[in-house]
Design an enzyme around this catalytic site. Sequence first.
Site, PDB file in Angstrom:
ATOM      1  N   ASP A  37       0.808  -1.214   0.000  1.00 22.63           N
ATOM      2  CA  ASP A  37       0.000   0.000   0.000  1.00 22.63           C
ATOM      3  C   ASP A  37       0.850   1.278   0.000  1.00 22.63           C
ATOM      4  O   ASP A  37       1.882   1.350   0.680  1.00 22.63           O
ATOM      5  CB  ASP A  37      -0.851  -0.030   1.287  1.00 22.63           C
ATOM      6  CG  ASP A  37      -1.819   1.117   1.415  1.00 22.63           C
ATOM      7  OD1 ASP A  37      -2.812   1.108   0.670  1.00 22.63           O
ATOM      8  OD2 ASP A  37      -1.588   2.008   2.249  1.00 22.63           O
TER       9      ASP A  37
ATOM     10  N   GLU B 266       1.461  -0.350  -4.948  1.00 24.77           N
ATOM     11  CA  GLU B 266       0.451   0.652  -5.284  1.00 24.77           C
ATOM     12  C   GLU B 266       1.152   1.998  -5.395  1.00 24.77           C
ATOM     13  O   GLU B 266       1.522   2.593  -4.391  1.00 24.77           O
ATOM     14  CB  GLU B 266      -0.626   0.732  -4.192  1.00 24.77           C
ATOM     15  CG  GLU B 266      -1.760   1.662  -4.590  1.00 24.77           C
ATOM     16  CD  GLU B 266      -2.343   2.504  -3.468  1.00 24.77           C
ATOM     17  OE1 GLU B 266      -3.399   3.110  -3.699  1.00 24.77           O
ATOM     18  OE2 GLU B 266      -1.749   2.597  -2.380  1.00 24.77           O
TER      19      GLU B 266
END
Length: 553
Positions: free
Chosen positions: A232, A301
Site C-alpha cells: 500500500d 500501489e
Amino acid sequence: MGKFVLIILATFVAILNASPLKHSQIRQEENLDWWQNAVVYQIYPRSFRDSNNDGVGDLRGIIEKIDHLIDLEVDAIWLSPIYKSPMIDNGYDISDYRTIDEVFGNMDDFMELLDKYHKAGIKVLLDFVPNHTSDQHEWFNKSVSKEPGYEDYYIWAAPKLNENGTRSPPNNWLSVFDNSAWTWNEQRQEYYFHQFYSAQPDLNFRNAKVQQELKDVMAYWLDMGVDGFRIDAVPHIYEDAELKDEPVNPDSGLNPTDYNYLNHIYTKDQNETFSLVYDWRAFMDNYTKANGGDTRIFMTECASDLDKILYYYGNGEKLGAHFSFNFNLLGLDVNSTSKDINDKIDPWFDRKFNNYTKNWLTGNHDNPRAASRMGPNHVDAYNMLITILGGVTVTYMGEEIGQENGELTPEEMTDARNLERTPFQWDTTVNAGFNDGATPWLPVSKKYLETNLADQKNKTISHYKNYKQLVQLKKDLVNYSSLGYGYDEIGNVFVVSRTNGRSQYYRYIFNIGREGYEIKLGSSSLFVQSVNVSYSPGDTLVLQPGDSIILKA
Ligand code: GLC
C-alpha cells in the site's frame, strides 16, 4: 449511416491490414512464471460475503464463496486489509500487524482460508501497509511517551513558533486526504506527520529498527504460507529529511488545503523509497529460494508518473516490484474516445517496459466502479481489453458481473469511496445474498435485481459468461506473442490484434463511437461478444455503439 460506415470501413480495412496498427512485439511469452499471465482478483473483505450476519463481510464468507473463485479460474486473490484495526480507514489503519481483526474472524479462519484456497490452486496475497500504522498501534503509544528505543519510530517535529506566541506545523506539507499533514500531539509536545488521516501516523523508515519490524511482519505472513503482498501507498514511504517546504503547483487553481495544491517533490517517490523496494525484492526472492515452492510476489500501489513507476519495477540493475499497478485506465470515462484508450495504453508499450510484466486494471476500492465510470454497456469491452493486452489482469470484485456504484445517502457517504464498496451482488435473495438479512455496513445497491451473479449464470450471454471466456482466452494468448493496436481517425473504434507465427489471430474490436460499425468476418469467427451484440450467421456483423467483440482466425 451509409456514408459514415464507408468512411469507417475504409479506415477499418486499413486497420485490419495492420499497417496503421502501432506494432509492438511483445516478449516471447514462454516459460512464464505463475504470476506473469495471472488473473488477480481483489476482494474487499467487508463487502464480499457476511457469513455470521453481523453486517460486515468476513473470512468465513470468503471461504464459503470459494466456488466462485474456482469457477472463475482466477490465479490469485488479493485481500484488502484483514488485520486488527480501529477501522478509521477500513483496515488501512493497522493497530496490530499480526492479528486478524475480530470483525473478519480469527487466525484459525485465516489458516482454513489459506489451506482451502491453496488446495484449489489459488494463491493468496495480503495487503501490506508499511507507510503508516494506526494511532492505536502500541509502537505509536510508545513513541508518544518516548519509551526508549521507540522515540523515532514515527516522524516527529517541533512546531514553528509564530511571533504572537502561537505555533504552526513545521512546514507546508499536505495530507493526501487534504489539509495539513501534521497533527499536534499534546503529550509529546510535537507534531507527527501523516500522509493520510491523522489516525494514520507515518512510520519513520530512516530508523533501521522500523525497517526490520516491517520485514519481520512480511516474514511472519510468508511463514504462515501467503504467496505475497499488495503493498500500500509505496510512493509515500519517505519524505525529505530536512522537511523542506514543497512548491505550489502553478495554475492548479486549487484551494491551498487541497493535496494537489502542492507539487510533491519532497514527500513522494524519493530515491530512498526505490532502494527500499529493491531491498524488499531481494528479501522476497531470498525467501522463495530458502523455502522453495512457487515465487512469492509483491505488487506496489504507486499512483505516480510513469518514469517513477518504471523505477518501482527496477533500475536496470536491481529489480523492484514484480509489478507496479497500472492506473492509466482509471482515467477513462463515458466520454472517452478510441484515441483516449490509445493514449492510456501507449506509454506502457514503450520499449522501457519490455523487460517487465505489464498489468491492467479498470477499478479498485478507491475509485468509482468501472461500469459506472465508463458506462454499463462498456463493461465487456473493458474486460476484453485488459485481457487481450496481455500480462497480469487485476479484477476488482464485481467487475465480472458489471456491478455498478451503489446509491448512498449523504449520511452513508462517510467516505467518497463508499460508492464502490457496497456489497457484492450474489443473487436476488435478501441483501443480494451478502448475508441473511442484517443491515449491511453499506446498503446493497438497488440494482441487485438486474445485476447479480446467479442471474448471469443462468443467461446464455452475460458479463459473467464473457469473463469466464476471457480467462480461457488469457491462457491461449500466451501462444500469440505479437501484439498490435490502433484506432480510427475519428476516434470511434479501437482494435487490438494478437497474432502467432502461423498468421492466426485474435482480434478485439470495440465500437466506442456513436454510429454503427460494419465488420466483414471473412475467415474469422466470433470468439466472444459483448452482451448487446446482435449477430445472425452471415459474413457481416454490425457493431452498435458500445459493442465489442473478439474475433478468432
Ligand atoms: C491506499 C489504499 C487506500 C487507503 C490509503 C491509505 O491508497 O488503497 O484505500 O485509504 O492507501 O492507507
